[in-house]
Design an enzyme around this catalytic site. Sequence first.
Site, PDB file in Angstrom:
ATOM      1  N   CYS A  95       9.681 -70.839 -24.026  1.00 31.53           N
ATOM      2  CA  CYS A  95       9.447 -71.858 -23.012  1.00 31.53           C
ATOM      3  C   CYS A  95       9.047 -73.223 -23.608  1.00 31.53           C
ATOM      4  O   CYS A  95       9.887 -73.896 -24.167  1.00 31.53           O
ATOM      5  CB  CYS A  95       8.402 -71.324 -22.040  1.00 31.53           C
ATOM      6  SG  CYS A  95       8.585 -71.981 -20.393  1.00 31.53           S
ATOM      7  N   HIS A 194       8.759 -65.047 -20.341  1.00 32.55           N
ATOM      8  CA  HIS A 194       7.360 -64.708 -20.602  1.00 32.55           C
ATOM      9  C   HIS A 194       7.259 -63.207 -20.403  1.00 32.55           C
ATOM     10  O   HIS A 194       8.253 -62.521 -20.244  1.00 32.55           O
ATOM     11  CB  HIS A 194       6.441 -65.449 -19.644  1.00 32.55           C
ATOM     12  CG  HIS A 194       6.423 -66.925 -19.885  1.00 32.55           C
ATOM     13  ND1 HIS A 194       5.797 -67.488 -20.973  1.00 32.55           N
ATOM     14  CD2 HIS A 194       6.960 -67.950 -19.188  1.00 32.55           C
ATOM     15  CE1 HIS A 194       5.950 -68.801 -20.925  1.00 32.55           C
ATOM     16  NE2 HIS A 194       6.655 -69.112 -19.859  1.00 32.55           N
TER      17      HIS A 194
HETATM   18  N1  GLN Z   1       5.775 -76.969 -19.185  1.00 30.64           N
HETATM   19  C1  GLN Z   1       7.082 -76.428 -19.388  1.00 30.64           C
HETATM   20  C2  GLN Z   1       7.884 -76.279 -18.102  1.00 30.64           C
HETATM   21  O1  GLN Z   1       7.338 -76.206 -17.034  1.00 30.64           O
HETATM   22  C3  GLN Z   1       6.980 -75.119 -20.090  1.00 30.64           C
HETATM   23  C4  GLN Z   1       6.335 -74.068 -19.223  1.00 30.64           C
HETATM   24  C5  GLN Z   1       6.036 -72.820 -19.928  1.00 30.64           C
HETATM   25  O2  GLN Z   1       5.931 -72.759 -21.150  1.00 30.64           O
HETATM   26  N2  GLN Z   1       5.849 -71.799 -19.137  1.00 30.64           N
HETATM   27  O3  GLN Z   1       9.111 -76.199 -18.162  1.00 30.64           O
END
Ligand code: GLN
Length: 234
Positions: A95, A194
Amino acid sequence: MNYSLNVAHLYGNLLNTYGDNGNLLALKYYAKQMNTDLNIKVISLDDEFKADNFDLVFFGGGQDYEQLIVSKDIASKKDELTKYIDDGGPLLAICGGYQLLGHYYIGANGEKIPGIGALDHYTLSQDNNRFIGNILIKNKRTHEEYHGFENHNGMTFLGKGEEPLGIVESGHGNNGQDKTEGVIYKNVYGSYFHGPILTRNGSLAKHLLITALERKYPQADLTQQRALKISETF
Ligand code: GLN
């Protein structure tokens, strides 16, 4: 233990949402079965990253706020990280970490968060929307399926030399448009999963560990390690 690998956990104290740190537990779990010890070191703000000091790198995800902080610091590690990647070092990025390996990420408030551009993707933001939910993808070459949970604002578009980690069977993936999810570039794996990704997709953990062992111990007989059966119970 017969083998040992030095693992860098990039910004582990800042980018660690949704159980991403569990990826390191999964790596340890499988490494132990491969007679391999992992020495994990968090490399964070103002720490030096030297490509030659590490055999495996993990880079997790986070909120835009932390990502902006990391973005400023990672500029100082850009050359060594790019060297590590270009030399074929194995790396898993999730991510926010995945976004920061590319050129830039436009945050939810419109701010441009620069990445290191070691990979050729870029990430735009969605207006008042996030991609959230379970996701299933399939890798075209290996036919492996990967299961996960995505939660991101960013829409990532792949560039030169980049292949998707998988094609979306259900869920949104990189951008909700082109059916791609994640990236494979040399020995770098990037993904929006995740969950954490390696606990549900042990075959990826195995790829990363085998690659790291092959690079560090080119003369070793890794038959036992390659034969390790991954049990995926979900
Ligand atoms: N802040 C980034 C987004 O919203 C990454 C989010 C994350 O790592 N879950 O795309």
